[in-house]
Design an enzyme around this catalytic site. Structure first.
Site, mmCIF file in Angstrom:
data_model
loop_
_atom_site.group_PDB
_atom_site.id
_atom_site.type_symbol
_atom_site.label_atom_id
_atom_site.label_comp_id
_atom_site.label_asym_id
_atom_site.label_seq_id
_atom_site.Cartn_x
_atom_site.Cartn_y
_atom_site.Cartn_z
ATOM 1 N N HIS A 123 2.073 0.389 9.675
ATOM 2 C CA HIS A 123 2.628 0.722 8.359
ATOM 3 C C HIS A 123 3.519 1.959 8.556
ATOM 4 O O HIS A 123 3.256 2.785 9.440
ATOM 5 C CB HIS A 123 1.445 1.046 7.452
ATOM 6 C CG HIS A 123 1.766 1.309 6.008
ATOM 7 N ND1 HIS A 123 2.306 2.493 5.568
ATOM 8 C CD2 HIS A 123 1.586 0.550 4.901
ATOM 9 C CE1 HIS A 123 2.448 2.456 4.255
ATOM 10 N NE2 HIS A 123 2.028 1.271 3.820
ATOM 11 N N ASP A 200 -5.571 4.429 11.929
ATOM 12 C CA ASP A 200 -5.174 4.264 10.531
ATOM 13 C C ASP A 200 -6.114 3.205 9.954
ATOM 14 O O ASP A 200 -5.946 2.008 10.203
ATOM 15 C CB ASP A 200 -3.705 3.809 10.473
ATOM 16 C CG ASP A 200 -3.292 3.431 9.057
ATOM 17 O OD1 ASP A 200 -4.161 3.362 8.172
ATOM 18 O OD2 ASP A 200 -2.092 3.170 8.848
ATOM 19 N N GLN A 203 -6.604 -0.270 6.039
ATOM 20 C CA GLN A 203 -7.006 -1.666 5.818
ATOM 21 C C GLN A 203 -8.309 -2.000 6.538
ATOM 22 O O GLN A 203 -8.770 -3.139 6.482
ATOM 23 C CB GLN A 203 -5.900 -2.629 6.298
ATOM 24 C CG GLN A 203 -4.556 -2.434 5.628
ATOM 25 C CD GLN A 203 -4.565 -2.787 4.136
ATOM 26 O OE1 GLN A 203 -5.456 -3.471 3.641
ATOM 27 N NE2 GLN A 203 -3.580 -2.298 3.413
ATOM 28 N N LYS A 226 -7.968 1.762 -1.884
ATOM 29 C CA LYS A 226 -8.070 0.434 -1.252
ATOM 30 C C LYS A 226 -9.535 0.070 -1.020
ATOM 31 O O LYS A 226 -9.851 -0.999 -0.539
ATOM 32 C CB LYS A 226 -7.315 0.427 0.077
ATOM 33 C CG LYS A 226 -5.800 0.638 -0.096
ATOM 34 C CD LYS A 226 -5.096 0.511 1.225
ATOM 35 C CE LYS A 226 -3.705 1.089 1.233
ATOM 36 N NZ LYS A 226 -2.707 0.268 0.569
ATOM 37 N N CYS A 364 6.163 -2.211 3.644
ATOM 38 C CA CYS A 364 6.108 -0.894 4.316
ATOM 39 C C CYS A 364 5.962 -1.066 5.820
ATOM 40 O O CYS A 364 5.231 -0.297 6.485
ATOM 41 C CB CYS A 364 4.964 -0.037 3.796
ATOM 42 S SG CYS A 364 5.245 0.545 2.139
HETATM 43 N N1 PLP Z 1 -1.648 2.391 6.470
HETATM 44 C C1 PLP Z 1 -1.821 1.117 6.141
HETATM 45 C C2 PLP Z 1 -2.204 0.130 7.206
HETATM 46 C C3 PLP Z 1 -1.640 0.705 4.827
HETATM 47 O O1 PLP Z 1 -1.815 -0.578 4.496
HETATM 48 C C4 PLP Z 1 -1.305 1.667 3.851
HETATM 49 C C5 PLP Z 1 -1.047 1.258 2.457
HETATM 50 O O2 PLP Z 1 -0.736 0.140 2.160
HETATM 51 C C6 PLP Z 1 -1.161 3.001 4.251
HETATM 52 C C7 PLP Z 1 -1.340 3.330 5.560
HETATM 53 C C8 PLP Z 1 -0.812 4.064 3.256
HETATM 54 O O3 PLP Z 1 -1.858 4.246 2.353
HETATM 55 P P1 PLP Z 1 -1.693 5.220 1.110
HETATM 56 O O4 PLP Z 1 -0.439 4.793 0.398
HETATM 57 O O5 PLP Z 1 -2.924 5.011 0.312
HETATM 58 O O6 PLP Z 1 -1.576 6.606 1.651
#
Ligand code: PLP
Length: 405
Positions: A123, A200, A203, A226, A364
Site C-alpha cells: 500500500h 504493515d 490487513q 479496519k 492505494c
Molecule cells: N496498509 C495497508 C495494507 C492498507 O490496506 C491500508 C489501508 O487501506 C493502510 C496501510 C493505511 O491504513 P490507514 O489509512 O488506516 O492508516
C-alpha cells in the site's frame, strides 16, 4: 464451531438497512470495517460519563480516563502478545505508525548509501514514508517483486539484502491481492543478516491472531477502523531495543521528561512517541473491539471468512471475461478484479445502485496497477458478518451488469 452469523449481524445494525432500494451488501471491509454496538456503546458511555484529559491531573475524571486508556493499552498488548505494554504506542493509524518508524528509525540508523527494502505489493502507506526518508538521507529504496499469482519472490531476498540493508518493510496481507505473506520466512531471512523487519498489519490484524514475539518482528503497525474499532486510532508495536534508541517523532506535551530552553529530555516508553493529547476515546473503543473479537471464537471467524472467499472466488470465476488479480494459495477475503469491456467505475456505481458497496480505483497501490498494466480495479472484501447469500446476490448482480454492456 460454526459461528452464528445471524446473531453476529445483530451486533452490527448498520448492515440491516436499505440502500438505493436494496438491502445493503457491504463488501468494502478492507477499506474500513463496521463497528459492533458493543464498541459504539463503550465509546458513548465513556464520553457521557468519564471524560477528562489523561495523565495530567489529580481529579477523578482524569484518573478514570487514564485508567481506561492504559487498560486499553494492556488489551492491545495481550492481543499482540507484546512482551510489555511500553512497546505498544497509540497512533492515529497504520499510516502514522509507519511514518513514525520511517522517520525515527531513519534518523537513528540510516545514512547515505544505506538501503531499505519494500515490496511491489505494498500500500502507498508502506512505500511513500520510506521514499521520503530515503530522499532525506540519501538512502536507496529497493523493491522485492511478486509473481503473476501475487506471491512475493522470496528467493530473491538473499541477493536483495546486502550489508547496506538497514530495514525491510512488508505487508502482512496485501490490500489488493489478498496474499498472506510468509512472514516467518521473510523475518528469518532478514534477521540472519541482522536486518529488522516492519510489518504493515493493516490487513493482517483484522483477520488473524497476532503474536509479535512468536513472529519475532521488530515493528507491527495496524489501524483500529479496519479491526471493527473507531477511526483515528492505530497502533505501532516496536521492540524496546529499537524504540529506546529512536528519537521522538513529534514534540510537545507528554513526550517530555523535563523542558528547559537549553535542553529537553524525553519521557520513557511508550510516552516518548505519544506527543500531545492522544485519541484516548479511540483507544478505549479499539480495546472494546478487540474484546468483542475475543468474546467470539476468533478461529471459527477466520475459517468462516476463508469459506466466503473460496465460495466467492469459485462463483466469480464462472463469469466470462472476469479476471481476478492475485490468486496466491494463501489469501484472505479480498478479491480484486476487472470484467473485460466494463469500466471499473461504471461497475462500482452500478453495483451501488443495487445496494452493493465495493471499492473501485487504484486501491492505494499504484505499483500493483502497473504490474498488471491496468488503471483501476474493482475490489470486494469480506468480513465475518458477510454471508453466502450476499455472495450469491453479488454474483447475480455481476452477471446482470455484464449482460447490460
Ligand atoms: N496498509 C495497508 C495494507 C492498507 O490496506 C491500508 C489501508 O487501506 C493502510 C496501510 C493505511 O491504513 P490507514 O489509512 O488506516 O492508516
Amino acid at each position: 464451531m460454526i459461528p452464528d452469523i445471524s446473531k453476529i449481524r445483530k451486533d452490527f445494525p448498520i448492515l440491516d438497512q436499505i440502500v438505493n432500494g436494496k438491502p445493503l451488501i457491504y463488501f468494502d471491509n478492507a477499506a474500513t470495517s463496521q463497528r459492533p454496538v458493543q464498541v459504539v456503546e463503550r465509546v458513548n458511555e465513556f464520553s457521557l460519563r468519564s471524560n477528562g484529559n489523561i495523565h495530567r491531573a489529580t481529579h477523578s475524571m482524569a484518573n478514570r480516563t487514564t485508567e481506561a486508556f492504559e487498560s486499553g493499552r494492556e488489551v492491545v498488548r495481550k492481543y499482540l502478545n507484546a512482551a510489555e505494554a511500553a512497546e505498544v504506542i497509540f497512533t492515529h493509524g497504520t499510516t502514522e505508525s509507519i511514518n513514525m518508524v520511517a522517520f525515527s528509525f531513519g534518523e537513528a540508523f540510516i545514512s547515505e548509501g544505506d538501503e531499505v527494502i519494500v515490496t511491489e505489493m505494498e500500500h502507498h502507506a508502506n512505500i511513500v514514508p520510506w521514499q521520503m526518508m530515503c530522499e532525506r538521507k540519501g538512502a536507496i529504496l529497493k523493491v522485492l517483486p511478486f509473481s503473476e499469482e501475487g506471491e512475493l519472490h522470496i528467493g530473491l531476498l538473499d541477493s536483495l539484502i546486502t550489508g547496506k540493508t538497514r530495514i525491510l518493510a512488508v505487508a502482512h496481507v496485501s490490500n489488493t491481492l489478498g496474499t498472506i505473506n510468509p512472514l516467518a520466512e521473510i523475518i528469518a531471512k532478514a534477521h540472519q543478516k541482522n536486518v529488522p523487519v516492519l510489518i504493515d498489519g493493516a490487513q493482517g490484524a483484522p483477520h488473524f491472531r497476532i503474536d509479535v514475539q512468536a513472529l519475532d518482528c521488530d515493528f507491527y503497525a495496524f489501524s483500529g477502523h479496519k479491526l471493527y474499532g473507531p477511526t483515528g486510532i492505530g497502533v505501532l508495536y516496536g521492540k524496546r531495543k529499537w524504540l529506546d534508541r529512536m528519537p521522538p517523532y513529534l514534540g510537545g506535551g507528554e513526550m517530555i521528561d523535563r523542558v528547559t530552553f537549553a535542553k529537553t529530555t524525553y519521557n520513557e516508553l511508550p510516552y516518548k512517541f505519544e506527543a500531545g493529547t492522544p485519541h484516548y476515546v479511540g483507544a478505549i473503543g479499539l480495546a472494546a473491539a478487540i474484546e468483542y473479537l475475543h468474546n467470539n471464537d476468533i478461529q471459527s471467524l477466520i475459517q468462516y471468512e476463508h469459506d466466503l472467499l473460496t465460495e466467492a472466488t469459485y462463483k466469480l470465476k464462472q463469469i466470462e471475461g472476469l479476471r481476478i488479480y492475485g490468486e496466491a494459495p494463501l489469501k484472505t477475503g479480498v478479491i480484486s478484479f476487472n470484467i473485460a469491456g466494463i469500466h471499473p467505475f461504471d461497475l462500482g456505481t452500478l453495483l451501488d445502485q443495487m445496494g452493493i458497496a465495493v471499492r473501485t480505483g487504484r486501491l492505494c497501490a499504484d505499483p500493483v496497477m502497473d504490474h498488471f498494466g491496468v488503471e483501476n480495479m474493482v475490489r470486494a472484501s469480506f468480513a465475518f458478518y458477510n454471508t453466502s447469500g450476499e455472495i450469491e446476490a453479488f454474483y447475480r448482480a455481476l452477471i446482470r451488469l455484464k449482460g447490460m454492456f
